[in-house]
Scaffold this active site. Structure first.
Site, PDB file in Angstrom:
ATOM      1  N   LYS A 107       0.817  -1.387  -0.150  1.00 15.21           N
ATOM      2  CA  LYS A 107       0.109   0.037   0.095  1.00 15.21           C
ATOM      3  C   LYS A 107       1.011   1.221  -0.018  1.00 15.21           C
ATOM      4  O   LYS A 107       1.984   1.324   0.560  1.00 15.21           O
ATOM      5  CB  LYS A 107      -0.774  -0.099   1.283  1.00 15.21           C
ATOM      6  CG  LYS A 107      -2.036   0.943   1.185  1.00 15.21           C
ATOM      7  CD  LYS A 107      -3.066   0.200   0.463  1.00 15.21           C
ATOM      8  CE  LYS A 107      -4.448   0.885   0.427  1.00 15.21           C
ATOM      9  NZ  LYS A 107      -5.675   0.122   0.179  1.00 15.21           N
TER      10      LYS A 107
HETATM   11  N1  GLU Z   1      -7.058  -0.018  -3.604  1.00 11.81           N
HETATM   12  C1  GLU Z   1      -7.800  -1.098  -3.720  1.00 11.81           C
HETATM   13  C2  GLU Z   1      -8.031  -1.837  -2.666  1.00 11.81           C
HETATM   14  O1  GLU Z   1      -7.812  -1.714  -1.335  1.00 11.81           O
HETATM   15  C3  GLU Z   1      -7.553  -2.083  -5.139  1.00 11.81           C
HETATM   16  C4  GLU Z   1      -5.997  -2.375  -4.987  1.00 11.81           C
HETATM   17  C5  GLU Z   1      -5.251  -2.945  -6.326  1.00 11.81           C
HETATM   18  O2  GLU Z   1      -6.331  -3.093  -7.247  1.00 11.81           O
HETATM   19  O3  GLU Z   1      -4.124  -3.224  -6.353  1.00 11.81           O
HETATM   20  O4  GLU Z   1      -8.301  -3.158  -2.409  1.00 11.81           O
END
Ligand code: GLU
Length: 412
Positions: A107
């Site tokens: 993240k």
């Molecule tokens: N931000 C989204 C989540 O929290 C998608 C993450 C992604 O597609 O890599 O799941």
């Protein structure tokens, strides 16, 4: 750029890990799950439109790579800090594992208020972040995607800057791009759509007709917006929506046309004005927090009247609130299961990019449905064995897969 290996763990993921009680983790296994493998901190001086320079901080947490390259979104928000991003990266690790994807968890974020920045400032900030991260990200190492206040445009800038830096095409470095830049059809709606598949399944299991299933949705961005639109299309009754500027409540249900207009004009449909806090306590059957973390906490959890909460945001319920909801027999479909549709279609995008393919939207949606329902089934079966909440069962299912990979690699 400053890379910390084995940083002190954030407090949140340790508390979250307690959900996995009953798994009997060894000290080494616990230590692996409690610590992010790598936290990258960047400092970025960026030129503002008025000629001044502002310094921004960006973070990328690569939590665990036992299952493959790390994967997860990138958020722009004033509350982004190392503790929050580590907690969210931990959740991504669990989410990717639960969905059966060949990814570890990651993240990232930049501490900023994107609403106070112009488009050109956001573009310069994004490009600075890419240069600062350098090759710590890449299609085979760590693959960012949209999250809070970021979207396809952010990802398109990201790819462009990354390709300039590495000197060759590398579209698969991020997912959630515009379709013209290699994004997948169906990615934009995927998180909301995945959640609605689970809503439909749960309602069928309970014998609830869509019409009598009233829903309140906190958060009217990409996730909440698509959830509302698709739920109404299936005949569910969405009675309330809210966003950062407040919300509306219409007990008889919001009409599809009004929701469409509201979503395209980024305003609210007509109805009684309510606050975000009031929305959580409405007399509805299903509550869908799809905004920021920690919205349902121990001081307001007992006001929840819903029978089912579908966590479309990441970590919208605190650990203390989760206990209160369990005591009140409120069923929670946890974030790592409910909102896994976004990263699942991100995976499809990554596969398409690497194979130079472009799939039809129907194919994407069908594969997404299968993946969401398979994961739900595995968690439901597990719940019967471990006999507690869906969250506990989801944690067991997910952690077991990660630890099997850790064992196979000889790390534990
Ligand atoms: N931000 C989204 C989540 O929290 C998608 C993450 C992604 O597609 O890599 O799941």
């Amino acid at each position: 750029m400053h890379i910390i290996n084995s940083p002190a763990c954030g407090a949140c993921q340790i508390r979250l890990l307690d959900v996995a009680q009953g798994l009997e983790l060894s000290t080494k296994e616990r230590a692996i799950l409690e610590h992010a493998q790598r936290v990258v901190t960047t400092t970025m001086p960026v030129s503002m439109d008025d000629g001044s320079t502002r310094v921004f901080t960006g973070l990328r947490v690569q939590y665990n790579d036992a299952l493959g390259p790390t994967k997860g979104g990138l958020r722009y928000h004033s509350e982004v800090d190392a503790g929050e991003v580590q907690e969210l990266a931990f959740l991504m690790m669990l989410k990717n594992s639960l969905a059966g994807l060949p990814y570890g968890g990651g993240k990232g974020g930049i501490t900023c208020d994107p609403k106070k920045l112009s488009t050109t400032e956001l573009e310069r900030l994004t490009r600075s972040f890419v240069r600062a991260l350098g090759t710590t990200v890449g299609p085979e190492t760590d693959i960012p995607a949209p999250d809070v206040n970021t979207g396809a445009q952010t990802m398109d800038w990201f790819v462009d800057e990354y390709e300039k830096m590495v000197g060759h095409p590398a579209r698969a470095v991020v997912t959630g791009k515009s379709v013209s830049e290699g994004g997948s059809l169906g990615r934009d709606s995927a998180t909301g759509r995945g959640g609605v598949y689970l809503l439909e399944k749960y309602a069928q299991e309970q014998g609830w007709s869509p019409k009598e299933t009233t829903i309140a949705i906190q958060g009217f961005g990409n996730v909440g917006g698509w959830f509302a639109r698709l739920a109404v299309e299936l005949g569910f009754t969405v009675v309330a929506v809210s966003g950062s500027k407040g919300g509306v409540y219409a007990p008889e249900g919001l009409a599809k046309a009004a929701l469409e207009t509201a979503l395209t004009s980024k305003t609210f449909p007509a109805g009684k004005e309510i606050t975000n806090e009031e929305l959580l306590a409405l007399p509805v059957r299903v509550l869908v927090p799809s905004a920021l973390a920690h919205q349902i906490h121990k001081y307001n959890a007992s006001t929840v009247q819903a029978e089912l909460v579908i966590e479309m945001a990441n970590a919208p319920i605190t650990v203390g609130a989760d206990d209160i909801l369990a005591q009140e027999k409120v069923v929670v479909i946890p974030d790592i299961l409910a909102n896994g549709g976004g990263v699942t279609v991100s995976y499809f995008e990554w596969v398409q990019n690497r194979a130079q393919e472009s799939w039809e939207e129907n194919k994407v949606n069908e594969l997404l449905k299968k993946s969401m329902l398979d994961a739900y089934e595995r968690v439901s079966v597990r719940r019967k064995k471990v006999g507690n909440t869906l969250r506990q069962a989801a944690y067991h299912e997910s952690i077991e897969r990660i630890l099997n990979a850790e064992r196979a690699r000889g790390r534990v």
